[in-house]
Design a protein around this motif. Sequence first.
Motif: not given
Length: 226
Positions: A65, A69, A71, A181-186, A188
């Motif tokens: 993960e 993703l 990170h 901005c990538l933290q938004r996937n967590n 959803r």
Amino acid sequence: MAPKAAKGAKTEPAPPPAGAKPQEDKKDDKEPLDKPQKLVQPKHEVGTRKGCRRYRWELKDSNKEFWLLGHAEVKILSLGCLIAAMILLSSLSVHPILTLIITMEISIFSFFIILYSFAVHRYIPFILWPISDLFNDLFACAFLVGAVVFAVRSRRSMHLHYLLAVILVGVAGVFALIDMCLQRNNFRGKRAKKHKLISPPGKEKEPQQGKGPEPAKPPEPAKGKK
């Protein structure tokens, strides 16, 4: 009449019919059925794993993960930029606030990289790690941008190493913004749908049993005409 068999005499067992399998074969057939079957663990869930087996699964899933993703790449790039900036500033005399901000962000980024790489956060469930990482990226971006502004205003003439270090600090702040901005996937699929009420499980209305249809009311008597 035939003489009675003497008491205590052993009777010989009747011979098995032709084509019948011996009893030993039947026992052999039943033995594999009595053995306990191994539980098949799910691939995408912890299941009933314990001890080292659980940690291996957690370690693999956490790194999968963390890298897929994006990170890990962003955090490592931010850490590399900050370490390079610190090396460039080590040969110059700079304000201690600038050094303090860079050192603090290096330690925080290293902490989160170790945390996700060794799946430590999987064993501390009472902390909301996606939210804490989101706030860390937000504050890191703010501190690094502030450090760039402070470094530019504090000096009129800049050495080449000083200029490169300021640019690297700014790039690290941009990577922190990308990670935020990538933290938004967590998050959803975790938002409640608007204008939609969902009844709790087990409390749905069921037809009442034991009650028949209500009896029809008798018609009212017609009033006589005067």
